[in-house]
Design an enzyme around this catalytic site. Sequence first.
Site, short mmCIF file in Angstrom:
data_model
loop_
_atom_site.label_atom_id
_atom_site.label_comp_id
_atom_site.label_asym_id
_atom_site.label_seq_id
_atom_site.Cartn_x
_atom_site.Cartn_y
_atom_site.Cartn_z
N HIS A 152 0.93 -1.23 0.08
CA HIS A 152 0.20 -0.02 -0.05
C HIS A 152 0.72 1.25 0.11
CE1 HIS A 152 -3.99 -1.89 1.61
NE2 HIS A 152 -3.45 -2.80 0.93
N GLU A 205 1.07 3.91 1.84
CA GLU A 205 1.44 4.35 2.95
C GLU A 205 2.57 3.51 3.56
OE1 GLU A 205 -3.11 5.01 3.03
OE2 GLU A 205 -1.88 3.65 2.27
N CYS A 231 -6.60 2.27 5.35
CA CYS A 231 -6.94 1.07 5.71
C CYS A 231 -6.52 0.66 7.06
CB CYS A 231 -6.78 0.07 4.55
SG CYS A 231 -5.09 -0.58 4.58
N CYS A 263 -2.65 0.01 7.12
CA CYS A 263 -1.94 1.36 7.01
C CYS A 263 -2.24 2.22 8.28
CB CYS A 263 -2.21 2.02 5.64
SG CYS A 263 -2.00 1.29 4.28
#
Length: 171
Positions: free
Chosen positions: A51, A53, A81, A84
């Site tokens: 991801h 992040e 999410c 993250c």
Amino acid sequence: METDHVQRTIDLARQNVLEGGRPFATVIVKDGEIIAERANEVAQSHDPTAHAEVLAIRDACTRLGTEHLTGATVYVLAQPCPMCLGALYYCSPEEVVFVTTRDAYEPHYVDDRRYFELSTFYEEFAKPWQERRLPMRHEPREGSVDVYRLWQDRNGGDRRVPGAPVADNGR
């Protein structure tokens, strides 16, 4: 001329979509300087942890030589999410700025998974581990806690990670 970090985050995500990736990006800024920026690479890498992040946090911490992002602002395209969000809590930035909400993007993008939907994740996560949809089992093993005792001994008896930012409960 000052950089518009929110627009940079949007532009990174848009470029990622045009290149076949997913619509997420992160820009990390400290002392007015971009220290890391990444787009989501899950589709490209087949790595479910890639991801934006997480990738940007890795880059920023490597660049700064620390696991802490105190004093940094993290710009993300969407509300983080659960994975993250956990990573953001661990690296302790000064602030997280998200540009869009799940409610706003949900008509255009859904990322629910086998064991949870983003809309119900926090309820699922709050359950005792035995009641979660993700099958889990506890398998106690002699010596497992000894690894933590060893870590504590090697850190002068301190249980905490040296240099970790402490909770500021006065906010």
